[in-house]
Design a protein around this motif. Structure first.
Motif, PDB file in Angstrom:
ATOM      1  N   LEU A 193      59.226  26.035  12.617  1.00 50.95           N
ATOM      2  CA  LEU A 193      57.787  25.777  12.562  1.00 50.95           C
ATOM      3  C   LEU A 193      57.492  24.316  12.238  1.00 50.95           C
ATOM      4  O   LEU A 193      56.526  23.744  12.739  1.00 50.95           O
ATOM      5  N   THR A 196      57.896  21.967  15.204  1.00 51.98           N
ATOM      6  CA  THR A 196      56.922  22.358  16.229  1.00 51.98           C
ATOM      7  C   THR A 196      55.538  21.822  15.910  1.00 51.98           C
ATOM      8  O   THR A 196      54.812  21.351  16.793  1.00 51.98           O
ATOM      9  N   TYR A 197      55.159  21.880  14.631  1.00 54.53           N
ATOM     10  CA  TYR A 197      53.813  21.489  14.220  1.00 54.53           C
ATOM     11  C   TYR A 197      53.769  20.111  13.543  1.00 54.53           C
ATOM     12  O   TYR A 197      52.777  19.781  12.903  1.00 54.53           O
ATOM     13  N   SER A 201      53.426  14.680  16.663  1.00 54.50           N
ATOM     14  CA  SER A 201      53.149  15.204  17.999  1.00 54.50           C
ATOM     15  C   SER A 201      51.758  15.832  18.103  1.00 54.50           C
ATOM     16  O   SER A 201      51.408  16.393  19.138  1.00 54.50           O
ATOM     17  N   ARG A 202      50.960  15.718  17.035  1.00 54.68           N
ATOM     18  CA  ARG A 202      49.621  16.318  17.004  1.00 54.68           C
ATOM     19  C   ARG A 202      48.654  15.497  17.862  1.00 54.68           C
ATOM     20  O   ARG A 202      48.650  14.271  17.839  1.00 54.68           O
ATOM     21  N   ALA A 212      52.645  19.318   8.062  1.00 55.75           N
ATOM     22  CA  ALA A 212      52.794  20.711   8.503  1.00 55.75           C
ATOM     23  C   ALA A 212      53.419  21.588   7.426  1.00 55.75           C
ATOM     24  O   ALA A 212      52.952  22.707   7.182  1.00 55.75           O
ATOM     25  N   VAL A 242      44.963  24.960  11.162  1.00 58.01           N
ATOM     26  CA  VAL A 242      45.973  25.203  12.204  1.00 58.01           C
ATOM     27  C   VAL A 242      47.083  26.089  11.639  1.00 58.01           C
ATOM     28  O   VAL A 242      47.531  27.037  12.300  1.00 58.01           O
ATOM     29  N   HIS A 246      48.010  29.955  12.760  1.00 62.22           N
ATOM     30  CA  HIS A 246      49.348  30.340  13.222  1.00 62.22           C
ATOM     31  C   HIS A 246      49.735  31.714  12.678  1.00 62.22           C
ATOM     32  O   HIS A 246      50.394  32.494  13.372  1.00 62.22           O
ATOM     33  N   ASN A 274      43.469  20.408  18.863  1.00 64.40           N
ATOM     34  CA  ASN A 274      44.643  20.707  18.037  1.00 64.40           C
ATOM     35  C   ASN A 274      45.002  22.186  18.102  1.00 64.40           C
ATOM     36  O   ASN A 274      46.179  22.549  18.111  1.00 64.40           O
ATOM     37  N   GLN A 277      46.375  22.899  21.639  1.00 65.16           N
ATOM     38  CA  GLN A 277      47.725  22.362  21.826  1.00 65.16           C
ATOM     39  C   GLN A 277      48.791  23.398  21.508  1.00 65.16           C
ATOM     40  O   GLN A 277      49.821  23.467  22.184  1.00 65.16           O
ATOM     41  N   TYR A 278      48.563  24.230  20.479  1.00 65.21           N
ATOM     42  CA  TYR A 278      49.556  25.224  20.050  1.00 65.21           C
ATOM     43  C   TYR A 278      49.228  26.634  20.536  1.00 65.21           C
ATOM     44  O   TYR A 278      49.909  27.594  20.141  1.00 65.21           O
ATOM     45  N   LEU A 280      46.624  28.458  19.805  1.00 65.47           N
ATOM     46  CA  LEU A 280      46.113  29.249  18.691  1.00 65.47           C
ATOM     47  C   LEU A 280      44.663  29.653  18.934  1.00 65.47           C
ATOM     48  O   LEU A 280      43.940  28.982  19.691  1.00 65.47           O
TER      49      LEU A 280
END
Length: 487
Positions: A193, A196-197, A201-202, A212, A242, A246, A274, A277-278, A280
């Protein structure tokens, strides 16, 4: 049943509170909020000769299912193990494993199963050759299944804790005696995680975006799960929400800066992007709202399951509230923006001291949280204070269940406070909050001066003044510094 909990050696103050919060989430505790009977303490004990900062602790949990759920959801639990044996030498470990209850070992020894044995160490690296020799030493265990290195039915682990005889502990807590642990892995954290978060990269970032790992820890403290509504009154770029999204929670945020919540840096670079992007779920709403003048209609209360936030305390970014400097000083009267100038209008704001900000936050949470709901927020602490005990904000509706310090510099740290609502928001409490609100308004400049954390952090410290005066012998910090304490 007692399990061996192996933590990642970082954020030491956050480890046990996270496990205890997740234990509550997965049903290890029974609460009676109406009577104020709230218990969130698990039974813990240290292995023999281990330092309190050791990453290894024994924890008593009701069932293996709860232990597995905690480990799999956790951010700081490296592994949760059913301990088969331990000892100060390999011979002691062998005797301990052989004396372990056969009925507990039997499912791992049957012919139709797969297994693997891994070796982990703390305090000293172990070469691949040494690992193979240690693994082959378990030939006394009558395994009938076959070895499978990827996704086996049972993952067995040997943990070697070195005693650092060379005297160089590399910033790790001291271990008096070498120790071996061997057991079956019940669950482990998903650290994927974090990369990834990760913030780099946000899509949309601000100067105070929460990293994160910390955001996920806050979401765990708030018991974020599907079906819960979680609110952040200082949402900024949405990093905390965010993490909550998740875990399946519905989210809602507010910020006083309309440019952040409405515009961002364009249609493809804002708070909404944001979440996109994931993949969510989008927030229920993002509001332009002032924590000092909340937008909720009279009579509305108890709608949020948790409130998670990082209030502005004036170090990297100062707090703001509606009004502007002249209005707050009383040099101009309140005014109404004409209709023809409302389009694109950005309301003026003035400084917002930490004490008033936290008071308003607690009042908001007392009113808007459901009974048993959680308030999770950061509170700054000056480390140079002579007082040995920190005095954290209090409220008659809340009980503080844990505080976890993160040291940011030699001058100050921030403490993550987790509070549970245990009492109703009564008319008496509302009236007291209203009177305090008026006091802040009437003495605006005084509170700004008294609550200026920025000047306390960045003004010359006593140590610097002593160094300039030549008293360097008093500058050495006697407290031991372990790597995890300062991450």
């Amino acid at each position: 049943m007692w399990y061996l909990c192996a933590f990642f050696h970082r954020l030491l103050d956050y480890r046990k509170p996270e496990v205890e919060s997740l234990a509550h989430l997965f049903g290890a505790f029974e609460d009676d909020h109406q009577n104020g009977d709230v218990s969130y303490n698990l039974q813990w004990k240290l292995p023999l000769h281990h330092h309190p900062d050791s990453p290894f602790h024994f924890v008593n949990l009701p069932s293996e299912k709860i232990a597995r759920n905690i480990a799999n959801r956790s951010i700081l639990v490296k592994g949760m193990y059913e301990l088969w044996g331990e000892g100060g030498s390999y011979e002691e470990l062998r005797d301990s494993v052989l004396s372990f209850v056969d009925g507990r070992k039997l499912p791992c020894l049957e012919s139709g199963t797969t297994f693997r044995i891994t070796v982990d160490s703390f305090g000293k690296a172990i070469s691949l050759k040494e690992q193979m020799e240690l693994i082959q030493g378990f030939s006394y265990i009558p395994f009938k299944g076959r070895v499978k290195l990827k996704d086996p039915d049972h993952n067995l682990c040997l943990i070697v804790v070195d005693n650092n005889n060379d005297g160089a502990n590399n910033g790790l807590p001291p271990v008096v005696q070498k120790r071996f642990f061997f057991g079956r892995e019940v669950g482990a954290a998903d650290r994927k995680l974090i990369p990834t978060y990760q913030l780099k990269s946000r899509t949309y970032l601000g100067p105070t975006a929460m990293d994160a790992e910390m955001a996920f820890l806050m979401a765990n403290q708030a018991l974020a799960t599907p079906g819960k509504l979680i609110y952040d009154p200082f949402v900024g770029t949405g990093s905390i929400l965010v993490a909550a999204a998740h875990f399946g929670a519905m989210t809602m945020g507010a910020d006083i800066d309309i440019r952040v919540v409405r515009d961002g840096r364009g249609p493809d670079c804002n708070v909404w992007s944001n979440f996109k992007q994931y993949g969510l779920p989008m927030p229920v709403a993002l509001l332009r709202a002032d924590n000092n003048l909340p937008p909720w209609r009279p009579g509305l209360k108890e709608i949020f399951d948790a409130i998670i936030c990082d209030p502005p305390y004036g170090v990297r970014a100062g707090g703001r509230k509606s009004g502007g400097r002249k209005l707050l000083k009383g040099t101009v009267a309140p005014y109404v923006v004409p209709d023809d100038k409302r389009t694109g209008h950005i309301p003026s704001t003035g400084a917002y001291c930490l004490v008033e900000c936290v008071h308003d936050l607690l009042d908001l949470a007392a009113r808007m949280l459901i009974m048993g709901g959680r308030l999770v927020f950061f509170y700054p602490v000056l480390r140079e204070d002579d007082s040995s005990e920190n005095h954290f904000p209090e409220h008659p509706c809340f009980k503080l269940i844990c505080s976890s310090e993160q040291i940011l510099s030699s001058r100050y740290s921030r403490v993550l406070l987790t509070m549970v609502k245990t009492g109703p928001y009564t008319e008496e409490i509302a009236e007291a909050a209203r009177v305090k609100h008026l006091e802040f308004k009437e003495n605006h400049l005084k509170w700004l001066e008294d609550g200026n954390l920025h000047s306390a952090v960045f003004s010359p410290s006593n140590a610097q003044l002593m160094e300039e005066a030549g008293d360097s012998k008093f500058l050495k910090d006697p407290r031991p510094k372990y790597r995890g304490k300062y991450v």
